[in-house]
Design an enzyme around this catalytic site. Structure first.
Site, PDB file in Angstrom:
ATOM      1  N   ASP A  51       0.856  -1.188   0.000  1.00 47.28           N
ATOM      2  CA  ASP A  51       0.000   0.000   0.000  1.00 47.28           C
ATOM      3  C   ASP A  51       0.892   1.238   0.000  1.00 47.28           C
ATOM      4  O   ASP A  51       1.214   1.792   1.046  1.00 47.28           O
ATOM      5  CB  ASP A  51      -0.897  -0.026   1.241  1.00 47.28           C
ATOM      6  CG  ASP A  51      -2.010   1.012   1.189  1.00 47.28           C
ATOM      7  OD1 ASP A  51      -2.379   1.421   0.075  1.00 47.28           O
ATOM      8  OD2 ASP A  51      -2.517   1.393   2.258  1.00 47.28           O
ATOM      9  N   GLU A 124      -7.199   5.029  -8.252  1.00 44.32           N
ATOM     10  CA  GLU A 124      -8.460   5.515  -7.701  1.00 44.32           C
ATOM     11  C   GLU A 124      -9.128   6.596  -8.541  1.00 44.32           C
ATOM     12  O   GLU A 124      -8.482   7.521  -9.025  1.00 44.32           O
ATOM     13  CB  GLU A 124      -8.210   6.048  -6.290  1.00 44.32           C
ATOM     14  CG  GLU A 124      -9.476   6.389  -5.536  1.00 44.32           C
ATOM     15  CD  GLU A 124      -9.250   6.396  -4.027  1.00 44.32           C
ATOM     16  OE1 GLU A 124     -10.052   7.033  -3.334  1.00 44.32           O
ATOM     17  OE2 GLU A 124      -8.276   5.770  -3.564  1.00 44.32           O
ATOM     18  N   LYS A 160     -10.190   1.797  -8.311  1.00 40.98           N
ATOM     19  CA  LYS A 160     -10.665   1.988  -6.943  1.00 40.98           C
ATOM     20  C   LYS A 160     -11.826   2.984  -6.924  1.00 40.98           C
ATOM     21  O   LYS A 160     -11.715   4.088  -7.471  1.00 40.98           O
ATOM     22  CB  LYS A 160      -9.538   2.514  -6.042  1.00 40.98           C
ATOM     23  CG  LYS A 160      -8.594   1.446  -5.555  1.00 40.98           C
ATOM     24  CD  LYS A 160      -7.495   2.036  -4.692  1.00 40.98           C
ATOM     25  CE  LYS A 160      -7.953   2.325  -3.292  1.00 40.98           C
ATOM     26  NZ  LYS A 160      -6.814   2.768  -2.425  1.00 40.98           N
ATOM     27  N   THR A 184     -13.419   0.540  -2.287  1.00 43.22           N
ATOM     28  CA  THR A 184     -12.666   1.003  -1.131  1.00 43.22           C
ATOM     29  C   THR A 184     -13.574   1.773  -0.163  1.00 43.22           C
ATOM     30  O   THR A 184     -14.773   1.903  -0.395  1.00 43.22           O
ATOM     31  CB  THR A 184     -11.476   1.851  -1.604  1.00 43.22           C
ATOM     32  OG1 THR A 184     -10.620   2.150  -0.505  1.00 43.22           O
ATOM     33  CG2 THR A 184     -11.936   3.148  -2.258  1.00 43.22           C
ATOM     34  N   PHE A 206     -11.663  -1.540   5.661  1.00 47.18           N
ATOM     35  CA  PHE A 206     -10.628  -0.732   6.329  1.00 47.18           C
ATOM     36  C   PHE A 206     -10.519  -1.083   7.813  1.00 47.18           C
ATOM     37  O   PHE A 206     -11.226  -0.519   8.648  1.00 47.18           O
ATOM     38  CB  PHE A 206     -10.955   0.755   6.166  1.00 47.18           C
ATOM     39  CG  PHE A 206     -10.473   1.351   4.876  1.00 47.18           C
ATOM     40  CD1 PHE A 206     -10.445   0.619   3.707  1.00 47.18           C
ATOM     41  CD2 PHE A 206     -10.048   2.666   4.824  1.00 47.18           C
ATOM     42  CE1 PHE A 206     -10.006   1.181   2.513  1.00 47.18           C
ATOM     43  CE2 PHE A 206      -9.605   3.244   3.646  1.00 47.18           C
ATOM     44  CZ  PHE A 206      -9.580   2.496   2.483  1.00 47.18           C
TER      45      PHE A 206
END
Length: 336
Positions: A51, A124, A160, A184, A206
């Site tokens: 990440d 994203e 994303k 996400t 998350f």
């Protein structure tokens, strides 16, 4: 290296995980992996994802995939070694709309990352489009077109998108066109159920942000020891989703994200994928403590779980009733 076509090639739970090295088979049968550092042990039961936007850090950890977001890219471009990449992109597309320049920068970083890893990169869509289904689809298609123009196969990219109702609907449309998505900012069970119904490729629940909310809510009454490992509310959220998907044969992959400590990661060993910061990857690589598999598809299949589905009104009510998920989703969209 090899190209990854959709599902991760190595150790995919639903495709039949590739067998570990023969000299570790005995430890795997007992559910404990030893005789190696924890990062290497984790790779035997979970696809490890980095990440970060800092692609120069990737090689040392040898992740399968990588995830980025605009915040991570912004952090990377502030380092001197990445300044020329930012300057070149801005100079080449000077005068173009800012959103296009940003997308081109995201894709430029994505291409650099794909030169280091064998699998996929997640890029994203602008989070400000999270409540606009059509605009999300259009922006996702542009990102894919930019990758294609640079010679990157579509299957090596995950788009994303925030896990709003509109984002999930956009992802459903994109998946039908062969554009795979990573949903996400996922904090609630209803978001995960809706993503499974939409047949999205992958979700990112998350862990750390769920933990943050409950810890802040508890204040001085928070018991860190009791809320660690399997007792962590973020870990419990991912476990519940993983068990539902595996019990009912839902093909959407679960990728735990947003970790605050190594204990959250080891408590999810066996999850399809885990996306981990370079700092925590380094901590895993630095310890030789045995790693026990925590999530297992066969065990999930044996559970007695009721089927669950959400239409739009039920989804919106369930999300509204979950104060943590409502607050964290809104905060995440504002921050990204």
């Amino acid at each position: 290296s090899h190209r990854c076509t959709g599902a991760p090639v190595a150790f995919s739970l639903r495709a039949g995980r590739a067998s570990a090295q023969s000299d570790h088979n005995w430890t795997r049968r007992r559910g404990i992996i030893g005789a190696m550092n924890q990062l290497e042990a984790l790779k035997h039961v979970t696809t490890v994802v980095a990440d970060t936007g800092d692609f120069r850090q990737l090689a040392q950890f040898q992740p399968r995939d990588a995830t980025t977001n605009p915040s991570l890219i912004l952090k990377a471009v502030q380092k001197p070694e990445y300044a020329p990449l930012l300057a070149d992109t801005v100079a080449e597309y000077r005068g173009r709309p800012l959103d296009e320049v940003v997308d081109r920068l995201l894709v430029r970083f994505g291409r650099e990352i794909l030169g280091v890893i064998p699998g996929r990169v997640s890029t994203e869509v602008d989070a400000r489009l999270s409540f606009d289904e059509n605009a999300t689809v259009t922006r996702a298609e542009r990102l894919i077109e930019l990758y294609q123009a640079a010679g990157v196969p579509t299957e090596r990219v995950l788009i994303k998108i925030a896990s709003t109702w509109e984002g999930i609907r956009a992802a459903e449309r994109l998946e039908k066109r062969g554009i795979h998505c990573n949903l996400t900012l996922l904090f609630s069970f209803c978001q995960a159920v809706a993503c499974g119904q939409a047949k999205v490729r992958l979700i990112s629940p998350f862990v750390g942000r769920i933990y943050d909310w409950y810890k802040a809510k508890a204040g001085s009454s928070w018991d860190e020891a009791a809320m660690a490992g399997a007792g962590d509310p973020g870990v419990q959220s991912v476990r519940r989703i993983y068990e539902l998907y595996n019990h009912f044969g839902i093909a959407t992959q679960v990728m735990g994200a947003s970790f605050r400590n190594v204990g959250q990661i080891t408590a999810l060993a066996g999850c399809d994928l885990l996306t981990i910061s370079p700092e925590l990857l380094a901590q895993l690589a630095a310890t030789d403590a045995p790693l026990a598999r925590a999530l297992d598809p066969a065990a999930a299949q044996q559970l007695d779980l009721p089927p669950v589905q959400y239409d739009e009104p039920a989804f919106r009510l369930a999300l509204n009733q979950d104060a943590m998920a409502t607050e964290k989703l809104a905060e995440g969209i504002r921050a990204f």
